[in-house]
Design a protein around this motif. Sequence first.
Motif, PDB file in Angstrom:
ATOM      1  N   ALA A   1       0.839  -1.204   0.000  1.00  0.00           N
ATOM      2  CA  ALA A   1       0.000   0.000   0.000  1.00  0.00           C
ATOM      3  C   ALA A   1       0.874   1.256   0.000  1.00  0.00           C
ATOM      4  O   ALA A   1       0.580   2.227  -0.710  1.00  0.00           O
ATOM      5  N   THR A   2       1.948   1.237   0.761  1.00  0.00           N
ATOM      6  CA  THR A   2       2.884   2.363   0.786  1.00  0.00           C
ATOM      7  C   THR A   2       3.526   2.540  -0.586  1.00  0.00           C
ATOM      8  O   THR A   2       3.673   3.669  -1.072  1.00  0.00           O
ATOM      9  N   ALA A   3       3.899   1.430  -1.216  1.00  0.00           N
ATOM     10  CA  ALA A   3       4.486   1.486  -2.564  1.00  0.00           C
ATOM     11  C   ALA A   3       3.489   2.066  -3.554  1.00  0.00           C
ATOM     12  O   ALA A   3       3.840   2.911  -4.392  1.00  0.00           O
ATOM     13  N   ARG A   4       2.241   1.634  -3.481  1.00  0.00           N
ATOM     14  CA  ARG A   4       1.195   2.143  -4.371  1.00  0.00           C
ATOM     15  C   ARG A   4       0.989   3.635  -4.165  1.00  0.00           C
ATOM     16  O   ARG A   4       0.831   4.392  -5.130  1.00  0.00           O
ATOM     17  N   ASP A   5       0.996   4.083  -2.893  1.00  0.00           N
ATOM     18  CA  ASP A   5       0.855   5.513  -2.602  1.00  0.00           C
ATOM     19  C   ASP A   5       1.996   6.314  -3.226  1.00  0.00           C
ATOM     20  O   ASP A   5       1.782   7.404  -3.769  1.00  0.00           O
ATOM     21  N   ALA A   6       3.218   5.787  -3.133  1.00  0.00           N
ATOM     22  CA  ALA A   6       4.383   6.467  -3.720  1.00  0.00           C
ATOM     23  C   ALA A   6       4.222   6.586  -5.229  1.00  0.00           C
ATOM     24  O   ALA A   6       4.507   7.637  -5.821  1.00  0.00           O
ATOM     25  N   ILE A   7       3.745   5.537  -5.843  1.00  0.00           N
ATOM     26  CA  ILE A   7       3.530   5.542  -7.290  1.00  0.00           C
ATOM     27  C   ILE A   7       2.429   6.539  -7.651  1.00  0.00           C
ATOM     28  O   ILE A   7       2.575   7.339  -8.581  1.00  0.00           O
ATOM     29  N   ASP A   8       1.325   6.487  -6.921  1.00  0.00           N
ATOM     30  CA  ASP A   8       0.206   7.394  -7.211  1.00  0.00           C
ATOM     31  C   ASP A   8       0.627   8.857  -7.120  1.00  0.00           C
ATOM     32  O   ASP A   8       0.202   9.687  -7.924  1.00  0.00           O
ATOM     33  N   ASP A   9       1.469   9.164  -6.139  1.00  0.00           N
ATOM     34  CA  ASP A   9       1.957  10.536  -5.988  1.00  0.00           C
ATOM     35  C   ASP A   9       2.770  10.955  -7.213  1.00  0.00           C
ATOM     36  O   ASP A   9       2.569  12.043  -7.757  1.00  0.00           O
ATOM     37  N   ALA A  10       3.668  10.089  -7.660  1.00  0.00           N
ATOM     38  CA  ALA A  10       4.500  10.413  -8.824  1.00  0.00           C
ATOM     39  C   ALA A  10       3.656  10.531 -10.093  1.00  0.00           C
ATOM     40  O   ALA A  10       3.884  11.425 -10.921  1.00  0.00           O
ATOM     41  N   VAL A  11       2.679   9.655 -10.245  1.00  0.00           N
ATOM     42  CA  VAL A  11       1.806   9.706 -11.427  1.00  0.00           C
ATOM     43  C   VAL A  11       1.006  11.004 -11.441  1.00  0.00           C
ATOM     44  O   VAL A  11       0.850  11.636 -12.500  1.00  0.00           O
ATOM     45  N   ALA A  12       0.515  11.420 -10.285  1.00  0.00           N
ATOM     46  CA  ALA A  12      -0.228  12.688 -10.211  1.00  0.00           C
ATOM     47  C   ALA A  12       0.658  13.863 -10.588  1.00  0.00           C
ATOM     48  O   ALA A  12       0.230  14.770 -11.320  1.00  0.00           O
ATOM     49  N   ARG A  13       1.899  13.857 -10.109  1.00  0.00           N
ATOM     50  CA  ARG A  13       2.836  14.933 -10.459  1.00  0.00           C
ATOM     51  C   ARG A  13       3.131  14.928 -11.962  1.00  0.00           C
ATOM     52  O   ARG A  13       3.207  15.974 -12.596  1.00  0.00           O
ATOM     53  N   ALA A  14       3.308  13.738 -12.529  1.00  0.00           N
ATOM     54  CA  ALA A  14       3.592  13.620 -13.962  1.00  0.00           C
ATOM     55  C   ALA A  14       2.409  14.114 -14.792  1.00  0.00           C
ATOM     56  O   ALA A  14       2.592  14.776 -15.816  1.00  0.00           O
ATOM     57  N   ALA A  15       1.202  13.804 -14.352  1.00  0.00           N
ATOM     58  CA  ALA A  15      -0.006  14.220 -15.085  1.00  0.00           C
ATOM     59  C   ALA A  15      -0.108  15.737 -15.162  1.00  0.00           C
ATOM     60  O   ALA A  15      -0.602  16.275 -16.158  1.00  0.00           O
ATOM     61  N   GLU A  16       0.383  16.430 -14.138  1.00  0.00           N
ATOM     62  CA  GLU A  16       0.379  17.894 -14.157  1.00  0.00           C
ATOM     63  C   GLU A  16       1.225  18.453 -15.298  1.00  0.00           C
ATOM     64  O   GLU A  16       1.053  19.605 -15.696  1.00  0.00           O
ATOM     65  N   HIS A  17       2.143  17.631 -15.813  1.00  0.00           N
ATOM     66  CA  HIS A  17       3.031  18.059 -16.898  1.00  0.00           C
ATOM     67  C   HIS A  17       2.751  17.282 -18.186  1.00  0.00           C
ATOM     68  O   HIS A  17       3.589  17.262 -19.094  1.00  0.00           O
ATOM     69  N   ASP A  18       1.594  16.631 -18.235  1.00  0.00           N
ATOM     70  CA  ASP A  18       1.182  15.846 -19.410  1.00  0.00           C
ATOM     71  C   ASP A  18       2.193  14.772 -19.784  1.00  0.00           C
ATOM     72  O   ASP A  18       2.425  14.508 -20.974  1.00  0.00           O
ATOM     73  N   VAL A  19       2.802  14.153 -18.780  1.00  0.00           N
ATOM     74  CA  VAL A  19       3.767  13.078 -19.009  1.00  0.00           C
ATOM     75  C   VAL A  19       3.047  11.740 -18.879  1.00  0.00           C
ATOM     76  O   VAL A  19       2.398  11.469 -17.868  1.00  0.00           O
ATOM     77  N   GLU A  20       3.158  10.932 -19.922  1.00  0.00           N
ATOM     78  CA  GLU A  20       2.571   9.592 -19.913  1.00  0.00           C
ATOM     79  C   GLU A  20       3.344   8.710 -18.941  1.00  0.00           C
ATOM     80  O   GLU A  20       4.577   8.791 -18.868  1.00  0.00           O
ATOM     81  N   THR A  21       2.628   7.848 -18.203  1.00  0.00           N
ATOM     82  CA  THR A  21       3.279   6.993 -17.218  1.00  0.00           C
ATOM     83  C   THR A  21       2.885   5.530 -17.396  1.00  0.00           C
ATOM     84  O   THR A  21       1.831   5.206 -17.946  1.00  0.00           O
ATOM     85  N   ALA A  22       3.772   4.678 -16.894  1.00  0.00           N
ATOM     86  CA  ALA A  22       3.515   3.248 -16.721  1.00  0.00           C
ATOM     87  C   ALA A  22       3.977   2.938 -15.309  1.00  0.00           C
ATOM     88  O   ALA A  22       4.932   3.549 -14.818  1.00  0.00           O
ATOM     89  N   THR A  23       3.293   2.028 -14.627  1.00  0.00           N
ATOM     90  CA  THR A  23       3.620   1.793 -13.225  1.00  0.00           C
ATOM     91  C   THR A  23       3.801   0.315 -12.919  1.00  0.00           C
ATOM     92  O   THR A  23       3.253  -0.553 -13.615  1.00  0.00           O
ATOM     93  N   ALA A  24       4.563   0.064 -11.847  1.00  0.00           N
ATOM     94  CA  ALA A  24       4.755  -1.305 -11.385  1.00  0.00           C
ATOM     95  C   ALA A  24       5.185  -1.305  -9.926  1.00  0.00           C
ATOM     96  O   ALA A  24       5.890  -0.398  -9.475  1.00  0.00           O
ATOM     97  N   VAL A  25       4.741  -2.329  -9.200  1.00  0.00           N
ATOM     98  CA  VAL A  25       5.218  -2.613  -7.859  1.00  0.00           C
ATOM     99  C   VAL A  25       5.890  -3.976  -7.934  1.00  0.00           C
ATOM    100  O   VAL A  25       5.361  -4.906  -8.537  1.00  0.00           O
ATOM    101  N   ASP A  26       7.057  -4.092  -7.338  1.00  0.00           N
ATOM    102  CA  ASP A  26       7.782  -5.355  -7.323  1.00  0.00           C
ATOM    103  C   ASP A  26       8.203  -5.642  -5.891  1.00  0.00           C
ATOM    104  O   ASP A  26       8.199  -4.751  -5.036  1.00  0.00           O
ATOM    105  N   THR A  27       8.579  -6.873  -5.626  1.00  0.00           N
ATOM    106  CA  THR A  27       9.066  -7.273  -4.309  1.00  0.00           C
ATOM    107  C   THR A  27      10.378  -8.010  -4.484  1.00  0.00           C
ATOM    108  O   THR A  27      10.485  -8.882  -5.340  1.00  0.00           O
ATOM    109  N   GLY A  28      11.359  -7.635  -3.684  1.00  0.00           N
ATOM    110  CA  GLY A  28      12.660  -8.301  -3.747  1.00  0.00           C
ATOM    111  C   GLY A  28      13.748  -7.368  -3.284  1.00  0.00           C
ATOM    112  O   GLY A  28      13.501  -6.404  -2.558  1.00  0.00           O
TER     113      GLY A  28
END
Length: 144
Positions: free
Chosen positions: A61-88
Motif C-alpha cells: 500500500a505504501t508502494a502504491r501511494d508512492a507511485i500514485d503521488d509520482a503519477v499525479a505529479r507527472a499528469a500535471e506536466h502531461d507526461v505519460e506513465t507506466a507503473t509497477a510494484v515489485d518485491t525483492g
Amino acid sequence: MYETILFPTDGSDHAATVAAHAIDVAATRNATLHVLSVVDGRVFLVLDDERVEHVRRDLEATARDAIDDAVARAAEHDVETATAVDTGNPAECIVDYAAATDVDLIVMGTSGDEYERNVVGSVSQRVVREAPAPVTTVGPNADN
C-alpha cells in the motif's frame, strides 16, 4: 534518445525532488515515465509467518501511494506513465525492470543515510554499476 525513463521511488521526502527531475526530463523529451516502487523483500526474512501477510499488505500500500503521488505529479506536466510494484532486493528489481522494459534512462535518488551506505550498501551505487542504461542520480541536497 530518451523515450522511456525509469523513476524508482520509495515514497520518501527526497523522492519528490527526484520525481521533479525525472518528470522534467520526460516532459522535455516527450518520453514515457515508468514509475517503479519496490517492496524490500529482505524485511520478510526477520518476520514470523503470522506477520508476513499483514506487513506485505502495508508495504505494498505504501508502494502504491508512492507511485500514485509520482503519477499525479507527472499528469500535471502531461507526461505519460507506466507503473509497477515489485518485491525483492531493490537494486536487483530496478536493474531487472530496466532491462525488461528497455528503458533509456534511470533517474533515481541517492541516500544521505550513513547506515545505508556503510551497513546495507547503497541501492543507487549498485544500480549505477549494473544498469543496462545510463543512470542520473539526484542527491539529498539537490534542488527541485
